[in-house]
Design an enzyme around this catalytic site. Structure first.
Site, PDB file in Angstrom:
ATOM      1  N   CYS A 150       0.825  -1.221   0.000  1.00 44.77           N
ATOM      2  CA  CYS A 150       0.000   0.000   0.000  1.00 44.77           C
ATOM      3  C   CYS A 150       0.856   1.266   0.000  1.00 44.77           C
ATOM      4  O   CYS A 150       0.590   2.213  -0.764  1.00 44.77           O
ATOM      5  CB  CYS A 150      -0.962  -0.013   1.178  1.00 44.77           C
ATOM      6  SG  CYS A 150      -0.211  -0.369   2.765  1.00 44.77           S
TER       7      CYS A 150
HETATM    8  N1  NDP Z   1      -3.382  -4.568   5.661  1.00 40.05           N
HETATM    9  C1  NDP Z   1      -3.042  -3.860   4.597  1.00 40.05           C
HETATM   10  O1  NDP Z   1      -3.311  -2.638   4.487  1.00 40.05           O
HETATM   11  C2  NDP Z   1      -2.304  -4.510   3.486  1.00 40.05           C
HETATM   12  C3  NDP Z   1      -1.967  -5.847   3.501  1.00 40.05           C
HETATM   13  N2  NDP Z   1      -1.279  -6.402   2.457  1.00 40.05           N
HETATM   14  C4  NDP Z   1      -0.850  -7.787   2.499  1.00 40.05           C
HETATM   15  O2  NDP Z   1      -1.942  -8.681   2.572  1.00 40.05           O
HETATM   16  C5  NDP Z   1      -1.544  -9.857   3.288  1.00 40.05           C
HETATM   17  C6  NDP Z   1      -2.510 -10.066   4.452  1.00 40.05           C
HETATM   18  O3  NDP Z   1      -2.370  -8.947   5.319  1.00 40.05           O
HETATM   19  P1  NDP Z   1      -3.435  -8.547   6.402  1.00 40.05           P
HETATM   20  O4  NDP Z   1      -4.784  -8.943   5.964  1.00 40.05           O
HETATM   21  O5  NDP Z   1      -3.174  -7.161   6.763  1.00 40.05           O
HETATM   22  O6  NDP Z   1      -2.995  -9.516   7.603  1.00 40.05           O
HETATM   23  P2  NDP Z   1      -3.895 -10.121   8.776  1.00 40.05           P
HETATM   24  O7  NDP Z   1      -2.971 -10.462   9.858  1.00 40.05           O
HETATM   25  O8  NDP Z   1      -5.023  -9.201   9.057  1.00 40.05           O
HETATM   26  O9  NDP Z   1      -4.499 -11.459   8.131  1.00 40.05           O
HETATM   27  C7  NDP Z   1      -3.683 -12.566   7.865  1.00 40.05           C
HETATM   28  C8  NDP Z   1      -4.550 -13.711   7.354  1.00 40.05           C
HETATM   29  O10 NDP Z   1      -3.713 -14.806   7.004  1.00 40.05           O
HETATM   30  C9  NDP Z   1      -4.068 -15.951   7.779  1.00 40.05           C
HETATM   31  N3  NDP Z   1      -2.830 -16.645   8.126  1.00 40.05           N
HETATM   32  C10 NDP Z   1      -1.932 -16.334   9.084  1.00 40.05           C
HETATM   33  N4  NDP Z   1      -0.894 -17.194   9.059  1.00 40.05           N
HETATM   34  C11 NDP Z   1      -1.160 -18.098   8.087  1.00 40.05           C
HETATM   35  C12 NDP Z   1      -0.509 -19.243   7.580  1.00 40.05           C
HETATM   36  N5  NDP Z   1       0.673 -19.651   8.095  1.00 40.05           N
HETATM   37  N6  NDP Z   1      -1.081 -19.945   6.585  1.00 40.05           N
HETATM   38  C13 NDP Z   1      -2.266 -19.548   6.063  1.00 40.05           C
HETATM   39  N7  NDP Z   1      -2.950 -18.473   6.504  1.00 40.05           N
HETATM   40  C14 NDP Z   1      -2.397 -17.755   7.489  1.00 40.05           C
HETATM   41  C15 NDP Z   1      -4.811 -15.430   8.984  1.00 40.05           C
HETATM   42  O11 NDP Z   1      -5.698 -16.443   9.436  1.00 40.05           O
HETATM   43  P3  NDP Z   1      -6.180 -16.564  10.985  1.00 40.05           P
HETATM   44  O12 NDP Z   1      -6.795 -15.245  11.344  1.00 40.05           O
HETATM   45  O13 NDP Z   1      -7.201 -17.652  10.941  1.00 40.05           O
HETATM   46  O14 NDP Z   1      -4.988 -16.917  11.794  1.00 40.05           O
HETATM   47  C16 NDP Z   1      -5.543 -14.229   8.379  1.00 40.05           C
HETATM   48  O15 NDP Z   1      -6.695 -14.654   7.709  1.00 40.05           O
HETATM   49  C17 NDP Z   1      -0.110  -9.637   3.778  1.00 40.05           C
HETATM   50  O16 NDP Z   1       0.800 -10.220   2.909  1.00 40.05           O
HETATM   51  C18 NDP Z   1      -0.032  -8.126   3.757  1.00 40.05           C
HETATM   52  O17 NDP Z   1       1.253  -7.665   3.715  1.00 40.05           O
HETATM   53  C19 NDP Z   1      -0.961  -5.656   1.357  1.00 40.05           C
HETATM   54  C20 NDP Z   1      -1.262  -4.317   1.282  1.00 40.05           C
HETATM   55  C21 NDP Z   1      -1.937  -3.638   2.361  1.00 40.05           C
HETATM   56  C1  X2W Z   2       1.197   0.172   9.538  1.00 41.98           C
HETATM   57  C2  X2W Z   2       1.984  -0.847   8.758  1.00 41.98           C
HETATM   58  O1  X2W Z   2       2.737  -1.634   9.325  1.00 41.98           O
HETATM   59  N1  X2W Z   2       1.796  -0.867   7.442  1.00 41.98           N
HETATM   60  C3  X2W Z   2       2.458  -1.809   6.607  1.00 41.98           C
HETATM   61  C4  X2W Z   2       1.887  -1.754   5.222  1.00 41.98           C
HETATM   62  C5  X2W Z   2       1.723  -3.132   4.699  1.00 41.98           C
HETATM   63  C6  X2W Z   2       1.444  -3.282   3.237  1.00 41.98           C
HETATM   64  O2  X2W Z   2       1.322  -2.431   2.418  1.00 41.98           O
HETATM   65  O3  X2W Z   2       1.397  -4.495   2.788  1.00 41.98           O
HETATM   66  P1  X2W Z   2       2.612  -5.448   2.531  1.00 41.98           P
HETATM   67  O4  X2W Z   2       3.115  -5.722   3.903  1.00 41.98           O
HETATM   68  O5  X2W Z   2       1.970  -6.576   1.858  1.00 41.98           O
HETATM   69  O6  X2W Z   2       3.656  -4.862   1.674  1.00 41.98           O
HETATM   70  C7  X2W Z   2       3.950  -1.555   6.557  1.00 41.98           C
HETATM   71  O7  X2W Z   2       4.353  -0.398   6.610  1.00 41.98           O
HETATM   72  O8  X2W Z   2       4.697  -2.534   6.371  1.00 41.98           O
END
Ligand code: NDP
Ligand code: X2W
Length: 348
Positions: A150
Site C-alpha cells: 500500500c
Molecule cells: N493490511 C493492509 O493494508 C495490506 C496488507 N497487504 C498484504 O496482505 C496480506 C494479508 O495482510 P493482512 O490482511 O493485513 O494480515 P492479517 O494479519 O489481518 O491477516 C492474515 C490472514 O492470514 C491468515 N494466516 C496467518 N498465518 C497463516 C498461515 N501460516 N497460513 C495460512 N494463513 C495464514 C490469517 O488467518 P487466521 O486469522 O485464521 O490466523 C488471516 O486470515 C499480507 O501479505 C499483507 O502484507 C498488502 C497491502 C496492504
Molecule cells: C502500519 C503498517 O505496518 N503498514 C504496513 C503496510 C503493509 C502493506 O502495504 O502491505 P505489505 O506488507 O503486503 O507490503 C507496513 O508499513 O509494512
C-alpha cells in the site's frame, strides 16, 4: 455463469476487504473462504461487517480447498503464498495480496524479506507508467497478479509521472507517510495496542529499512528513471484505523518550467478514474478516499527549495490492496475496469 472465487486469509484485514468489494461484484460468486487459526469458525464471527456472507464458514488454507475455483485470492502473511503456487497451477487466475510475487530482484527480496524467492507476477497497479504505457496493458489477460504494497503504490503513483517525463531527479526522493495501523494486519502486536497508538504518532522502519523501498525503486525504474532511484522513506503510524497520507518530494530537473512539471502529472492521470490530480493549490485528506478505490494527488512546486512536492491520499485497504486487486482482476478478465469499485470516500 459467475466466476467462482476462493479467498484465503479471509479472517484478516486484506482478505476481509477483498470480500467486502467482491460481495458487490455481479460477475463473481464467493464460494470458499479460508483462514489459519480461525478455520472452522463462521466468517461472520471474524468479519461481523460482512452481513451478506453470513452463510460462509472459514475452511483451512490448503491447496485442495483452494483448487477448483476460477479465481483464487491469497491474502496471507509474507512468505506464505509461494508454497501454493505450484498446487494452484490449474487455477486460471491467482491474485496475491502479499509481497511474495512483487519483486523481480532475488537480491532485493533477500535483503528486505528473506526466505525463498518466488518469481514476479504482473504488478497490480493499472495506472502506473511503465515504459511509456500504463501497467493496465500488461494486466489484460494475465493469469497471475501481484497486488501492491500500500505504501509502495502510493509513492510510486505519486512520482512516476515526474520520473517518466524527466522533470524530477529520482536520485534524491524523500517520502514521509502518515499511515493507519490496519496496514499492519489484524494479528495481535503489542506496539499496535490502542493504548500505544492513540494520541501519538509513532515512526517505524526509519533509515532505509522499510520493505517497500525496493518495490518503489522497481516501479520508478520501470517508469523510466534516468539514473539510480534513491529514496529516503519514513512511515509514521497515526491514530486513524485506515489511510495513508504520503508526502513525497524530489528535486526539480534543471531547466524545467512549472508548466512542464504540472503537465507531466496531467498527462499521466488526466484520463484516469481512480488516480486523480487535484486542482492547483488543493491537497487531499485521507477521509476523502476512505472506502474508495481512489488515489488523490495534490502537486506543489517549491521553487525556493527547488523541489516538487506530491501529497497523496489512499485507503491502504482499498486502492492500496483489495481495490487494486479487484481492479486488476477486472482488467485481466476483460470486465469493465471500475466494476464493484467506487471513487467516493466516506467523510467525515
Ligand atoms: N493490511 C493492509 O493494508 C495490506 C496488507 N497487504 C498484504 O496482505 C496480506 C494479508 O495482510 P493482512 O490482511 O493485513 O494480515 P492479517 O494479519 O489481518 O491477516 C492474515 C490472514 O492470514 C491468515 N494466516 C496467518 N498465518 C497463516 C498461515 N501460516 N497460513 C495460512 N494463513 C495464514 C490469517 O488467518 P487466521 O486469522 O485464521 O490466523 C488471516 O486470515 C499480507 O501479505 C499483507 O502484507 C498488502 C497491502 C496492504
Ligand atoms: C502500519 C503498517 O505496518 N503498514 C504496513 C503496510 C503493509 C502493506 O502495504 O502491505 P505489505 O506488507 O503486503 O507490503 C507496513 O508499513 O509494512
Amino acid at each position: 455463469m459467475p466466476y467462482s472465487v476462493a479467498v484465503s486469509g479471509a479472517s484478516g484485514y486484506a482478505g476481509g476487504e477483498i470480500l467486502r468489494i467482491l460481495s458487490a461484484h455481479p460477475d463473481v460468486e464467493i464460494r470458499t473462504v479460508t483462514a489459519h487459526s480461525n478455520a472452522g469458525t463462521p466468517l461472520i464471527s471474524q468479519q461481523p461487517h460482512l452481513r451478506s456472507l453470513a452463510h460462509l464458514e472459514l475452511q483451512p488454507t490448503t491447496p485442495d480447498v483452494l483448487a477448483g475455483h476460477d479465481i483464487v485470492v491469497l491474502a496471507l502473511p509474507h512468505g506464505q503464498s509461494g508454497q501454493y503456487t505450484d498446487a494452484l497451477a490449474d487455477v486460471p487466475l491467482v491474485i496475491d495480496a502479499g509481497a511474495d510475487h512483487r519483486l523481480t530482484s532475488a537480491d532485493a527480496w533477500a535483503a528486505f524479506y528473506g526466505g525463498d524467492f518466488h518469481e514476479a507476477w504482473t504488478y497490480g497497479v493499472p495506472e502506473l507508467l511503465v515504459d511509456g504505457v500504463k501497467q493496465r496493458e500488461r494486466l489484460v489477460g494475465t493469469s497471475r497478479i501481484a497486488a501492491p504494497g500500500c505504501n509502495a503504490s502510493t509513492v510510486s503513483l505519486s512520482l512516476a509521472p515526474g520520473v517518466a517525463a524527466g522533470v524530477i531527479d529520482p536520485g534524491d526522493i524523500v517520502s514521509v507517510l502518515a499511515v493507519g495501523p490496519s496496514g499492519a494486519g489484524k494479528s495481535l502486536k503489542p506496539n499496535l495496542l490502542a493504548s500505544e497508538i492513540l494520541g501519538t504518532a509513532n515512526p517505524y522502519a526509519v533509515g532505509g529499512t522499510h520493505r517497500h523501498i525496493p518495490e518503489i525503486q522497481q516501479a520508478l525504474v520501470g517508469a523510466g528513471a534516468r539514473g539510480d532511484v534513491r529514496i529516503s522513506f519514513t512511515p509514521v503510524i497515526v491514530p486513524m484505523s485506515r489511510g495513508i497520507l504520503a508526502t513525497s518530494t524530489a528535486p526539480i530537473a534543471p531547466g524545467v518550467s512549472d508548466t512542464e512539471i504540472r503537465d507531466a502529472w496531467e498527462a499521466a492521470y488526466g484520463d484516469e478514474t481512480f488516480v486523480q490530480l487535484l486542482p492547483e493549490g488543493t491537497f487531499p485528506r485521507t477521509a476523502d478516499v476512505l472506502g474508495a478505490n481512489t488515489a488523490l494527488l495534490g502537486l506543489a512546486i517549491d521553487r525556493a527549495a527547488n523541489r516538487v512536492v506530491v501529497v497523496a491520499a489512499v485507503d491502504n485497504l482499498v486502492k492500496g490492496t483489495a481495490g487494486a486487486a479487484v481492479q486488476s482482476m477486472n482488467i485481466a478478465l476483460g470486465l469493465p475496469e471500475h466494476r464493484a469499485l467506487t471513487v467516493n470516500g466516506v467523510a467525515p
